[in-house]
Design a protein around this motif. Structure first.
Motif, PDB file in Angstrom:
ATOM      1  N   UNK A 100       0.381  -0.905   0.333  1.00 44.72           N
ATOM      2  CA  UNK A 100       0.209  -0.200  -0.171  1.00 44.72           C
ATOM      3  C   UNK A 100       1.060   1.400  -0.485  1.00 44.72           C
ATOM      4  N   UNK A 101       1.671   0.532   0.742  1.00 43.12           N
ATOM      5  CA  UNK A 101       2.407   2.639   0.967  1.00 43.12           C
ATOM      6  C   UNK A 101       3.803   3.132  -0.291  1.00 43.12           C
ATOM      7  N   UNK A 102       3.999   1.713  -1.121  1.00 43.20           N
ATOM      8  CA  UNK A 102       4.729   1.838  -2.552  1.00 43.20           C
ATOM      9  C   UNK A 102       3.648   2.077  -3.563  1.00 43.20           C
ATOM     10  N   UNK A 103       2.543   1.438  -3.279  1.00 41.70           N
ATOM     11  CA  UNK A 103       1.719   1.891  -4.621  1.00 41.70           C
ATOM     12  C   UNK A 103       1.109   3.077  -4.434  1.00 41.70           C
ATOM     13  N   UNK A 104       1.161   3.628  -3.790  1.00 40.31           N
ATOM     14  CA  UNK A 104      -0.067   4.691  -2.892  1.00 40.31           C
ATOM     15  C   UNK A 104      -0.018   5.970  -4.377  1.00 40.31           C
ATOM     16  N   UNK A 105       0.837   6.191  -5.240  1.00 38.32           N
ATOM     17  CA  UNK A 105       0.703   7.367  -6.232  1.00 38.32           C
ATOM     18  C   UNK A 105       0.495   6.133  -7.713  1.00 38.32           C
ATOM     19  N   UNK A 106      -0.044   5.085  -7.836  1.00 39.37           N
ATOM     20  CA  UNK A 106      -0.668   4.304  -8.406  1.00 39.37           C
ATOM     21  C   UNK A 106      -2.077   3.508  -8.387  1.00 39.37           C
ATOM     22  N   UNK A 107      -2.613   3.771  -9.356  1.00 37.96           N
ATOM     23  CA  UNK A 107      -3.747   3.581  -9.193  1.00 37.96           C
ATOM     24  C   UNK A 107      -4.359   2.411  -9.390  1.00 37.96           C
ATOM     25  N   UNK A 108      -3.707   1.057  -8.344  1.00 42.78           N
ATOM     26  CA  UNK A 108      -4.625  -0.468  -8.797  1.00 42.78           C
ATOM     27  C   UNK A 108      -4.391  -0.770  -7.355  1.00 42.78           C
ATOM     28  N   UNK A 109      -5.110  -1.899  -7.569  1.00 40.37           N
ATOM     29  CA  UNK A 109      -5.838  -2.740  -6.144  1.00 40.37           C
ATOM     30  C   UNK A 109      -4.568  -3.360  -5.931  1.00 40.37           C
ATOM     31  N   UNK A 110      -5.184  -3.251  -4.302  1.00 37.87           N
ATOM     32  CA  UNK A 110      -4.417  -4.405  -3.235  1.00 37.87           C
ATOM     33  C   UNK A 110      -5.383  -5.439  -1.943  1.00 37.87           C
ATOM     34  N   UNK A 111      -5.205  -6.582  -2.506  1.00 41.79           N
ATOM     35  CA  UNK A 111      -5.956  -7.355  -1.655  1.00 41.79           C
ATOM     36  C   UNK A 111      -5.409  -7.927  -0.651  1.00 41.79           C
TER      37      UNK A 111
END
Length: 155
Positions: A100-111
Motif C-alpha cells: 500500500x505504501x509503495x503503490x499509493x501513487x498508482x491506481x491499482x488494487x491491493x488485496x
C-alpha cells in the motif's frame, strides 16, 4: 475488479518470498497458464525458498525448486515496476502495508488474503508438512474462489 476476472498481471507478496508468495506464484502459473503475468516478492529477501514449500507444492504438480527469493526493492531494480501490476495480493500484514505504501501513487488494487505462515509450526517432519499443506490449500482455495476454475483441473 469483478470476481473471476483474471488480471493481466498479478504480484503476490509476503514477508520473505520464501513460502507463501512463491506458492501462490507457482499455483497461479499452473492453474491459469499465460493468462496473467505473475511474479512474487517479499518485504525482505533474507531466506531461500523453503524446502517444505517445495515439497507440498510438488504434491500438486507445482514446481518451486528453481524459485529465487527477491524483495520489492530487488524487483524494482530488475525492472518490474509495481505500478505495472493490475493486482497485488498481499499474503501477510507486513507485505500489505509495504504494498500500500509503495503503490499509493498508482491506481491499482491491493488485496489482502490472510494466509497462515507455517514456518516454525509442527515438531516432526510430518507435522510440518501437514501445516504447510494447510497453507498451500488456503492459497489454492482463495485463488480458485477469486479467479475461477483452473484451466486444467489441479486435482
Amino acid at each position: 475488479m469483478e470476481q473471476n476476472k483474471i488480471p493481466a498481471s498479478v504480484l503476490f507478496c509476503c514477508d520473505h518470498n520464501a513460502v507463501r508468495s512463491p506458492m501462490a506464484e507457482g499455483m497461479m502459473k499452473k492453474f491459469y497458464g499465460h493468462l496473467a503475468y505473475v511474479q512474487s516478492a517479499g518485504v525482505r529477501n533474507d531466506l531461500e525458498i523453503d524446502g517444505f514449500a517445495i515439497a507440498v507444492c510438488d504434491e500438486i504438480g507445482v514446481e518451486l525448486s528453481n524459485h529465487r527469493s527477491r524483495s520489492f526493492e530487488e524487483m524494482q531494480d530488475w525492472g518490474d515496476d509495481l505500478g505495472g501490476f493490475d493486482l497485488i495480493v498481499a499474503l501477510s500484514p507486513a507485505s500489505q502495508r509495504l504494498a500500500l505504501e509503495m503503490t499509493r501513487v498508482f491506481h491499482l488494487d491491493v488485496e489482502y488474503w490472510p494466509i497462515m505462515d507455517p514456518t516454525g509450526l509442527g515438531e516432526s517432519r510430518e507435522a510440518k508438512l501437514a501445516v504447510y499443506r494447510q497453507t498451500r490449500d488456503q492459497i489454492r482455495t482463495r485463488m480458485l474462489d477469486r479467479f475461477g476454475p483452473a484451466l486444467d483441473d489441479p486435482d
